[in-house]
Scaffold this active site. Structure first.
Site, PDB file in Angstrom:
ATOM      1  CD  GLN A  34      -3.208   3.207   6.533  1.00  0.00           C
ATOM      2  OE1 GLN A  34      -3.707   3.571   7.735  1.00  0.00           O
ATOM      3  NE2 GLN A  34      -3.652   3.022   5.405  1.00  0.00           N
TER       4      GLN A  34
ATOM      5  CG  ASN B 195      -2.429  11.693   2.065  1.00  0.00           C
ATOM      6  OD1 ASN B 195      -1.754  11.075   1.286  1.00  0.00           O
ATOM      7  ND2 ASN B 195      -1.964  12.192   3.378  1.00  0.00           N
ATOM      8  CE  LYS B 196      -5.281   5.918   4.089  1.00  0.00           C
ATOM      9  NZ  LYS B 196      -6.043   5.043   3.367  1.00  0.00           N
TER      10      LYS B 196
ATOM     11  NE  ARG C 277       0.267   1.883   3.442  1.00  0.00           N
ATOM     12  CZ  ARG C 277       1.188   2.741   3.446  1.00  0.00           C
ATOM     13  NH1 ARG C 277       2.313   2.450   3.514  1.00  0.00           N
ATOM     14  NH2 ARG C 277       0.672   3.983   3.651  1.00  0.00           N
ATOM     15  N   GLY C 278       0.084   2.616  -0.209  1.00  0.00           N
ATOM     16  CA  GLY C 278       0.972   3.689  -0.374  1.00  0.00           C
ATOM     17  C   GLY C 278       1.204   3.961  -1.779  1.00  0.00           C
ATOM     18  CB  ALA C 279       0.610   7.133  -3.637  1.00  0.00           C
TER      19      ALA C 279
ATOM     20  CG  ASP D  33      -2.800   8.294  -1.862  1.00  0.00           C
ATOM     21  OD1 ASP D  33      -2.760   8.485  -0.726  1.00  0.00           O
ATOM     22  OD2 ASP D  33      -2.673   7.147  -2.165  1.00  0.00           O
TER      23      ASP D  33
ATOM     24  NE  ARG E 128      -6.090   1.080  -2.219  1.00  0.00           N
ATOM     25  CZ  ARG E 128      -5.303   1.509  -0.968  1.00  0.00           C
ATOM     26  NH1 ARG E 128      -4.041   1.229  -0.671  1.00  0.00           N
ATOM     27  NH2 ARG E 128      -5.950   2.410  -0.032  1.00  0.00           N
TER      28      ARG E 128
HETATM   29  O1  MRU Z   1      -4.635   3.468   1.841  1.00  0.00           O
HETATM   30  P1  MRU Z   1      -2.961   3.735   1.839  1.00  0.00           P
HETATM   31  O2  MRU Z   1      -2.440   3.194   3.045  1.00  0.00           O
HETATM   32  O3  MRU Z   1      -2.581   3.206   0.552  1.00  0.00           O
HETATM   33  O4  MRU Z   1      -2.969   5.129   1.990  1.00  0.00           O
HETATM   34  C1  MRU Z   1      -1.608   5.692   1.877  1.00  0.00           C
HETATM   35  C2  MRU Z   1      -1.516   7.095   1.862  1.00  0.00           C
HETATM   36  O5  MRU Z   1      -2.663   8.156   2.048  1.00  0.00           O
HETATM   37  C3  MRU Z   1      -0.292   7.972   1.914  1.00  0.00           C
HETATM   38  O6  MRU Z   1      -0.239   9.069   2.733  1.00  0.00           O
HETATM   39  C4  MRU Z   1       0.014   8.381   0.553  1.00  0.00           C
HETATM   40  O7  MRU Z   1       0.005   7.074  -0.330  1.00  0.00           O
HETATM   41  C5  MRU Z   1       1.130   8.973   0.270  1.00  0.00           C
HETATM   42  S1  MRU Z   1       2.877   8.297   0.332  1.00  0.00           S
HETATM   43  C6  MRU Z   1       3.213   7.576  -1.088  1.00  0.00           C
END
Ligand code: MRU
Length: 345
Positions: free
Chosen positions: A184, A235-236, A51-53, A225, A85
């Site tokens: 996270q 973002n999250k 996970r993470g962009a 993201d 996603r």
């Molecule tokens: O749902 P996730 O854990 O994939 O979300 C991740 C985030 O929101 C991060 O802050 C985001 O990807 C930026 S870091 C590359």
């Protein structure tokens, strides 16, 4: 990044097999998950093993290459990967590039998948060096979610300047939002910072305003993201609240992201698709007890409903700057971002 003294990347490919750190097991267990075909790499994106962009961008690129390498129908594969996603731009960026390369040859698809992952890694390193210039010795930084090396191929985005600053001898303290519902921040950011010996404290998601009001936060840095052409940031979930609060207390709020996260085809954040995930993520939590035994327990009223949007939108005017691998951009100067992307493509 080091784990028990060994260097690891978050994700890598050897032959047709994709390897990734299993992020669902962290921080209680460290393990590497392998995906032998594009379908299993795709499943790992969906269930957030990766996970993470940036990391899901690399995973998606590798999955697309796996499809070409196995002789699967590339169009079917592309559609499946793109449906994994919806919010992170990097996933689409990687798939589009590898798919186009695969029209030329399977070898080129593989090469481009590697280069997308390398580009992500190098962007993280550059963001660290550039972002370090903003950080003063003694700074206390608030971050949300995990925008560290686990969210990238290596280095990270929001945490990269922190790692670079600590390596250059600055003393910093990081406050990591728990980042409910998946945790996270409490699970992954805290684990990363522990590995890198960065002083940190986990705080509840609703504690940020209190810390800011007490003068305990010098800067907020988060990842992204997807960033729209007008500078709005997805973002999250919870990021938007931190940005509003930081504005109220006149604390600089920075977004760190590679230019691959900027989506000029989207004029404002309102056009960004916000992923909604299973409410089980909110109603149930998994952790270990004092004996190290894993349990999943219900943490909400049995019978109540919930809603679980995974991201929110922070309007551009709340963002002091975006730290990219090509420099720090002020959102009042949108043409700079346009030029940036023109250069990149
Ligand atoms: O749902 P996730 O854990 O994939 O979300 C991740 C985030 O929101 C991060 O802050 C985001 O990807 C930026 S870091 C590359």
């Amino acid at each position: 990044m080091r784990v028990n003294g060994l260097h690891y990347k978050t994700i890598w490919m050897e032959g047709p097999v994709v390897h990734m750190i299993d992020q669902n097991k962290l921080p209680f267990e460290f393990g590497v998950h392998t995906c032998k075909d594009y379908q299993s790499t795709c499943k790992a994106i969906i269930d957030m093993t990766v996970r993470g962009a940036g990391a899901i961008g690399a995973a998606a690129g590798y999955a697309m290459a796996q499809a070409f390498m196995s002789g699967a129908d590339p169009h079917t594969a592309m559609q499946l990967i793109m449906s994994a996603r919806p919010t992170a731009r990097d996933l689409f960026y990687a798939v589009e590039k590898v798919y186009a390369a695969g029209q030329v040859s399977v070898k080129l698809a593989e090469e481009v998948a590697f280069s997308v992952a390398l580009e992500n890694e190098e962007a993280g390193k550059a963001i660290g060096i550039i972002g370090n210039e903003l950080l003063m010795d003694g700074f206390r930084i608030l971050t949300h979610c995990n925008a560290g090396w686990l969210a990238f191929v290596d280095y990270g985005s929001a945490l990269a300047p922190i790692y670079a600053a600590v390596a250059s001898g600055k003393n910093l303290h990081v406050y990591a939002d728990e980042t409910r519902p998946r945790g996270q921040g409490a699970r992954l950011t805290a684990w990363e910072l522990s590995n890198e010996l960065v002083p940190h404290t986990i705080i509840a998601d609703n504690a940020g305003a209190m810390l800011m009001s007490k003068g305990m936060i010098d800067m907020v840095i988060v990842g992204a993201d997807r960033i729209a052409a007008n500078g709005d940031v997805a973002n999250k979930i919870g990021t938007f609240e931190k940005a509003i609060t930081a504005k109220y207390f006149n604390i600089p709020f920075y977004v760190a992201a590679p230019t691959s996260t900027i989506d000029l085809s989207i004029s404002s954040g309102n056009d960004i698709i916000i992923e909604e995930r299973s409410t089980d993520e909110m109603l149930w939590q998994t952790g270990i007890d004092k004996n190290g035994e894993k349990h999943t327990i219900r943490v909400a009223n049995p019978g109540s409903n919930a809603w679980n949007p995974a991201f929110d939108l922070t309007p551009a005017e709340l963002v002091k700057g975006i730290i990219t691998e090509k420099g720090i951009f002020d959102y009042s100067n949108i043409s700079a971002i346009t030029n940036l992307n023109t250069i990149r493509s």
